[in-house]
Design an enzyme around this catalytic site. Structure first.
Site, PDB file in Angstrom:
ATOM      1  N   GLN A 103      -3.282  12.226   8.675  1.00 52.51           N
ATOM      2  CA  GLN A 103      -2.158  12.600   9.539  1.00 52.51           C
ATOM      3  C   GLN A 103      -1.735  11.470  10.471  1.00 52.51           C
ATOM      4  O   GLN A 103      -0.555  11.346  10.802  1.00 52.51           O
ATOM      5  CB  GLN A 103      -2.468  13.874  10.332  1.00 52.51           C
ATOM      6  CG  GLN A 103      -3.761  13.819  11.122  1.00 52.51           C
ATOM      7  CD  GLN A 103      -3.976  15.095  11.939  1.00 52.51           C
ATOM      8  OE1 GLN A 103      -3.034  15.668  12.452  1.00 52.51           O
ATOM      9  NE2 GLN A 103      -5.217  15.528  12.046  1.00 52.51           N
ATOM     10  N   GLY A 106      -0.231   4.545   0.176  1.00 57.15           N
ATOM     11  CA  GLY A 106      -0.977   5.735   0.569  1.00 57.15           C
ATOM     12  C   GLY A 106      -0.106   6.596   1.477  1.00 57.15           C
ATOM     13  O   GLY A 106       1.121   6.497   1.454  1.00 57.15           O
ATOM     14  N   PHE A 107      -0.743   7.431   2.291  1.00 57.25           N
ATOM     15  CA  PHE A 107       0.026   8.291   3.184  1.00 57.25           C
ATOM     16  C   PHE A 107       0.950   7.475   4.087  1.00 57.25           C
ATOM     17  O   PHE A 107       2.110   7.827   4.269  1.00 57.25           O
ATOM     18  CB  PHE A 107      -0.925   9.127   4.044  1.00 57.25           C
ATOM     19  CG  PHE A 107      -1.586  10.238   3.299  1.00 57.25           C
ATOM     20  CD1 PHE A 107      -0.857  11.334   2.884  1.00 57.25           C
ATOM     21  CD2 PHE A 107      -2.937  10.182   2.995  1.00 57.25           C
ATOM     22  CE1 PHE A 107      -1.459  12.373   2.187  1.00 57.25           C
ATOM     23  CE2 PHE A 107      -3.548  11.214   2.300  1.00 57.25           C
ATOM     24  CZ  PHE A 107      -2.809  12.305   1.886  1.00 57.25           C
ATOM     25  N   GLY A 108       0.415   6.377   4.657  1.00 58.42           N
ATOM     26  CA  GLY A 108       1.201   5.583   5.590  1.00 58.42           C
ATOM     27  C   GLY A 108       2.355   4.862   4.916  1.00 58.42           C
ATOM     28  O   GLY A 108       3.509   4.954   5.349  1.00 58.42           O
ATOM     29  N   GLU A 162     -17.935  18.246   2.210  1.00 57.00           N
ATOM     30  CA  GLU A 162     -17.142  18.817   1.125  1.00 57.00           C
ATOM     31  C   GLU A 162     -17.809  18.597  -0.229  1.00 57.00           C
ATOM     32  O   GLU A 162     -17.880  19.508  -1.061  1.00 57.00           O
ATOM     33  CB  GLU A 162     -15.724  18.221   1.141  1.00 57.00           C
ATOM     34  CG  GLU A 162     -14.845  18.855   2.207  1.00 57.00           C
ATOM     35  CD  GLU A 162     -13.629  18.027   2.595  1.00 57.00           C
ATOM     36  OE1 GLU A 162     -12.965  18.395   3.569  1.00 57.00           O
ATOM     37  OE2 GLU A 162     -13.356  17.005   1.933  1.00 57.00           O
ATOM     38  N   GLY A 165       0.831  -1.209   0.000  1.00 56.26           N
ATOM     39  CA  GLY A 165       0.000   0.000   0.000  1.00 56.26           C
ATOM     40  C   GLY A 165       0.858   1.248   0.000  1.00 56.26           C
ATOM     41  O   GLY A 165       1.732   1.417   0.854  1.00 56.26           O
TER      42      GLY A 165
END
Lengths: 442, 442
Positions: free
Chosen positions: B330, B26-28, B184, B24
């Site tokens: 985050q 993604g951000f992590g 949003e 993966g």
């Protein structure tokens, strides 16, 4: 010509404005509409897509340099400032020339006093329409995205492959047709591949990759003078493209192209071997000539249909020397501007039209970074200077300031950093094939 | 913890570097990889997509403000500068925890000494997976593009429609779920629709349009303080969004949403009603807790699997107060940075890890132009200033300078001109539905 038509158009009420319907919002249709903008004429623009598309830069979307939205914009936005212009997202299925209506796919009819057919061209597979699925042309955003996905996915698969033959096949692209589109694609794919192999992939070598450009005729870029063709050939070979002329393609399947006695295993085939006019001639029950193009009079009206006009790739117009005009954006654009003005003068002031005259603005093709050619008739230009001029001209021709800014920023950025742009694979689209066999120039 | 594993990993030869596999990007996953970059550790990053994606701005792709390439970039490019990192485009099908290998969809096995699972989350349809086709979530570029096409196509159809009821249905969007994504999307759709109706369409009126936000709980943005929620509610209503709380959805079909006693005819449904962890827990034969999330120890290793780590939305980590950490970018990013450093210290120097501690950087949601909210715990911010801060922070968080430049240019341009961006319908994709029920965070 057809004064009674105008009067017919006006009989519904003395204040009823004349109605012009334009089918197709490519270079020709948009130019016509623009020239009719903010006049007391009721203009309707019909297109099967919601966006216009700056086709000359579509190859940069296919090779992951630009995003689709950088070179296209909603037709509504382009024409939004003209309050007399209506836009319809619909597909035309027929023309009722006697009753003067256009029939849409949803069954409704749109009445006109003057009709402009600007439906562009489609790739010609010369009877082999089954090749389209494996060898898309480059006319729509969908096709550009499809080619981009196939290219990028092939490199990813090659990186994982342990079979040298499979690796080679995955990194082989075959471009069929040595015209400007074929040359631009071949050059851009070679550049992209070289970049990705040297920068991003760990297990691929530059000599794993092949880019093959096949041309059935004796030379590439046949409409250009010999010195430019020679230059382009050298530039392509320097970029690593194998150019094969006098070679006719016999078969295209999912992973193989057969041409002459040669078989090329490949993961990505691109078709640029010839165009034919969109089949709108059949709406009028007439037979198109030379690639299905509709013969037009000097005022661009279709022979036998004084209230119906054809422009751009759909039309077979003649130059002053009696030769057919080429299927180029500048021809479509000039015809559209001419026709818009002519219709305005005729419908509003009753003035007859001067015959259309084409002014050649120069012909160009780009091979890659720092390599392009220009043919202005009396003089030619090639190399880095031609490339800068090509970039300037193409930024200038973009539809609005925002696109110019965005494309300039990206080109300058990439020129300086030698980075690449929109290299995205959307897995759901990667396996699909072009669905339509008839395409409007958008 | 698991010192023998490291030694096992090293037994193949004294100079063989330890191997870390990250599933993966993604951000992590990217943060972990980045922290392991240019170290003598052999790192492999596996993702089913070729690009990372800045999900916080994906709603702007879905509402035609940005292009997909503005917020995503090839994983190979992001990690290209680290020579010790390999990238594989592949789907993981299982983990062999005893033999320490990861199995890919093409049948090959990738060995590891330490494994990091960072596969993110997927929308939770709470047993109604058949709703997905009509109510896509917003996790992938494909979904964003699908929503964009449905929205734009509905407006085009409404313009042509003569049936007032049909027109209303075409211009009705239903957003399910009142969290940040739902808010949003609702705000952005209302803005886009209002813009298109006033600027581009001739036959649509603002009061033809409805944007309905449905929340099953008693309030929207439930994780934010009441003063911010109240502000958001007012800002949404000012933008024309109908917010309905305490309303549970009972049925979603192609053109209708039933909730409570109400039926909404609609052309576009968006799902933002809850997420569940990606189903990677099953690779280990364990049962995830709370939405499928995998419980982790203070060092982020999975309970019972000292060599396997889980981070981000997939993991169920605990804050110092014992509460589960939220599924936020985050958190994933901080966990990834922590884990990369910890693995480096452990594998190279044998140093044990301090427990992970989350530092709250503030929680934000944006309602529309000049309207956003920030919750920093001790203090809050709302309105235009919050919106500017939101824009600054999001530009800053983009993956590289080029994206920052491109997004800034477009945002500034649009703020000044109030124009819109990438409003393209690619007809071949407009009718497709999301094909996969399991999605990696990319």
């Amino acid at each position: 010509m057809a004064d009674e038509t105008l009067q017919n158009g006006m009989t519904g009420g003395e204040t009823k404005p004349p109605r012009v319907v334009i089918v197709g919002a490519g270079f020709g249709g948009l130019a016509t509409a623009g020239a009719l903008g903010n006049s007391p004429i009721d203009v309707t623009v019909i297109d099967r897509r919601n966006h216009n598309l700056f086709q000359p830069l579509l190859y940069q979307v296919a090779t992951a340099a630009l995003s689709p939205a950088d070179i296209s914009e909603p037709i509504r936005r382009t024409l939004g400032r003209f309050k007399n212009i209506n836009v319809m997202l619909a597909e035309v299925t027929g023309v009722e020339a006697v009753g003067k209506t256009v029939t849409l796919d949803n069954g409704t009819s749109v009445p006109y006093d003057r009709l402009v057919i600007a439906t562009g061209s489609d790739y010609n597979y010369f009877g082999h329409d089954d090749w389209r699925a494996w060898a898309p042309g480059l006319k729509t955003i969908h096709e550009a995205r499809l080619i981009r996905q196939r290219l990028l996915l092939a490199f990813e698969k090659a990186e994982l492959s342990h079979d040298p033959e499979e690796k080679k096949a995955l990194l082989t692209s075959v471009i069929i047709g040595g015209g400007p589109t074929g040359v631009e694609m071949a050059g851009a794919i070679a550049e992209l591949g070289h970049f990705m192999i040297t920068r991003d992939f760990r297990k691929l070598e530059p000599d794993h990759m092949r880019v093959i450009l096949i041309e059935a005729g004796p030379k590439i870029l046949a409409t250009f003078p010999d010195n430019l063709t020679q230059y382009a050939l050298k530039a392509l070979e320097k970029a690593g493209v194998e150019v094969m002329t006098n070679l006719a393609v016999e078969s295209v399947t999912k992973d193989e192209v057969i041409a002459g006695s040669q078989r090329f295993r490949t993961s990505c085939v691109i078709w640029g071997a010839g165009v034919k006019a969109s089949p709108s001639a059949r709406w009028l029950g007439i037979e198109g000539k030379a690639g299905g193009r509709i013969p037009v009079e000097p005022d661009l009206s279709i022979t036998g249909f004084p209230d119906i006009f054809a422009i751009g790739d759909t039309a077979l117009g003649l130059a002053e020397d009696g030769k057919p005009l080429p299927a180029l954006a500048q021809v479509a654009k000039q015809q559209g501007q001419y026709l818009g003005k002519a219709l305005r003068a005729k419908l509003l002031d009753g003035k007859p039209a001067e015959p259309f005259r084409f002014h050649n603005r120069g012909n160009t093709a780009v091979i890659g970074r720092d390599a392009a050619i220009f043919d202005f008739g009396k003089w030619t230009l090639k190399g880095r200077l031609a490339w800068f001029l090509w970039a300037l001209v193409h930024v200038y021709l973009l539809v609005n300031f925002e696109k110019r800014l965005l494309v300039s920023v990206q080109w300058i950025w990439r020129y300086l950093t030698q980075q690449r742009g929109a290299r995205l694979i959307d897995e759901n689209a990667a396996t699909s094939v072009p669905s339509s066999t008839q395409r409007t120039e958008t």
